[in-house]
Design an enzyme around this catalytic site. Structure first.
Site, PDB file in Angstrom:
ATOM      1  N   SER A  65      15.317  29.706   5.746  1.00 53.37           N
ATOM      2  CA  SER A  65      15.786  29.490   4.379  1.00 53.37           C
ATOM      3  C   SER A  65      17.238  29.035   4.432  1.00 53.37           C
ATOM      4  O   SER A  65      17.812  28.898   5.510  1.00 53.37           O
ATOM      5  CB  SER A  65      15.670  30.786   3.583  1.00 53.37           C
ATOM      6  N   LYS A  66      17.800  28.846   3.258  1.00 52.97           N
ATOM      7  CA  LYS A  66      19.183  28.363   3.161  1.00 52.97           C
ATOM      8  C   LYS A  66      20.157  29.243   3.955  1.00 52.97           C
ATOM      9  O   LYS A  66      21.172  28.764   4.429  1.00 52.97           O
ATOM     10  CB  LYS A  66      19.622  28.325   1.704  1.00 52.97           C
ATOM     11  N   ARG A  67      19.828  30.521   4.063  1.00 54.82           N
ATOM     12  CA  ARG A  67      20.702  31.428   4.814  1.00 54.82           C
ATOM     13  C   ARG A  67      20.915  30.956   6.242  1.00 54.82           C
ATOM     14  O   ARG A  67      21.893  31.286   6.883  1.00 54.82           O
ATOM     15  CB  ARG A  67      20.086  32.834   4.868  1.00 54.82           C
ATOM     16  N   GLY A 123      21.493  28.008   7.190  1.00 47.38           N
ATOM     17  CA  GLY A 123      22.272  26.763   7.262  1.00 47.38           C
ATOM     18  C   GLY A 123      21.461  25.600   6.724  1.00 47.38           C
ATOM     19  O   GLY A 123      20.664  25.787   5.804  1.00 47.38           O
TER      20      GLY A 123
END
Ligand code: GLU
Length: 354
Positions: free
Chosen positions: A281-283, A285
């Site tokens: 996910s966006k976490r 990067g």
């Protein structure tokens, strides 16, 4: 040429495999492959979706079939034209061309779900008329209260089926009088089975599936319903998508059954994980196509890299494959069902190569 022979051999094996599966007589030509990529334009294209698009495209090109692009924009609040535009641009940059789609039309259009509403209403009416679906007048509050009860009792929440018991004529009268009503499908079977081309034989008990909503009270078709109408009407032969949709498949099979349609083959691709083994996910990067492009990743490198995320060529070891080698060698037989871990170093290594 060697590649020619290889391609012929793979086609032959694939044909035998599929004709067994469909119990067609040996030597019967495999039906022309038709696959689709069906994104919802509710955000930027994530690598997981890019890989789904790529696998569908490779499968279509390998078999000389059709790759269609269908925009699933029934969620009016979250779907945006801007995302659709970006999506088409990302796919073009990525090097995937589609044979049918919203921008170029095709024999099974329109290719945007928002333009196919008449079709969804038509089949919902048919399902109600034949007694396979019913109007549900339960309010959101009522449903939520029921859900909480179930959770409290430690049960998996599912619709109680309260409105299933209503008299059909009485329900039709209430609906005509203007009472808001959703349309629900009657689940009749006790279990659902399909032979997933990635996960193998898969069974779901209906105990976890309440009667699913086909059309919401405000008139929007539900994903599990619209997807079946479209895949059938567009003559899709293989549904290749992320395994987050595995639990939707039984609901879709129920719609196929109710309409008397033969379901397509299903291949559910494994989840992509980050280095910490949680869902990418966006976490973690950069995960959108746009961010990779901005980072200077070349489309060939991303294509090569994503192809290897859950698939490997028959020799199990070649890592650098040109676009035409990928098309020649791609097969659903070599897709793994275990989650694939996204490896940034490998992507950059391939990028340096290209
Ligand atoms: N619109 C769905 C998604 O983006 C499509 C899933 C499917 O391929 O059936 O997840």
């Amino acid at each position: 040429t060697n590649t020619g022979i290889l391609r012929y051999a793979q086609n032959d094996t694939a044909q035998r495999f599929f004709s067994n599966l469909l119990s067609l007589p040996q030597g019967h030509p495999m039906p022309k492959v038709r696959v689709r990529f069906a994104p919802s334009p509710t955000g930027y294209v994530h690598v997981g979706n890019a890989r789904t698009a790529l696998f569908n495209w490779l499968f279509a090109r390998h078999h000389g079939g059709v790759f269609a692009l269908r925009i699933e924009d029934t969620d009016v609040e979250r779907s945006k034209e801007e995302y659709e535009r970006q999506l088409l641009e990302d796919l073009r940059w990525f090097g995937l061309d589609w044979d049918e789609g919203p921008d170029k039309g095709g024999p099974y259009g329109p290719y945007r779900q928002s333009e196919r509403r008449a079709l969804y209403s038509e089949y919902a009416a048919k399902l109600i008329a034949q007694g396979d679906a019913y109007y549900c007048f339960c309010s959101a509050e009522q449903l939520e209260a029921e859900r909480q009860e179930e959770l409290k009792a430690g049960r998996q929440p599912r619709y109680s089926g309260r409105c299933r018991k209503l008299d059909a004529e009485e329900a039709a009268r209430r609906k005509t009088a203007g009472e808001p009503a959703a349309v629900r499908l009657k689940i009749l079977e006790s279990s659902f089975f399909w032979n997933d081309l990635v996960h193998g034989p898969t069974v779901f008990s209906s105990e976890v599936i309440g009667d699913p909503i086909l059309v919401r009270s405000e008139g929007n078709p539900a994903y599990n319903y619209a997807v079946v109408i479209d895949d059938h009407q567009m003559e899709i032969t293989h549904v290749i998508r992320g395994d987050d949709h595995i639990s939707n498949t039984p609901r879709q099979l129920a719609v196929y059954r109710a309409l008397g349609w033969e379901p397509p083959e299903f291949a559910h691709l494994s989840t992509i994980l980050g280095a910490d083994r949680t869902r990418l996910s966006k976490r973690h990067g950069a995960t959108s196509m746009e961010s990779f492009r901005e980072m200077g990743i070349l489309p060939e490198a991303l294509r090569n890299y994503l192809a290897l995320l859950g698939w490997s060529p028959a020799d199990g070891k070649t890592e650098i494959l040109s676009p035409s080698e990928l098309v020649a060698q791609f097969s659903l037989d070599h897709i793994t069902k275990s989650p694939a871990v996204f490896d940034n170093d490998k992507l950059h290594w391939l990028n340096r190569h290209y």
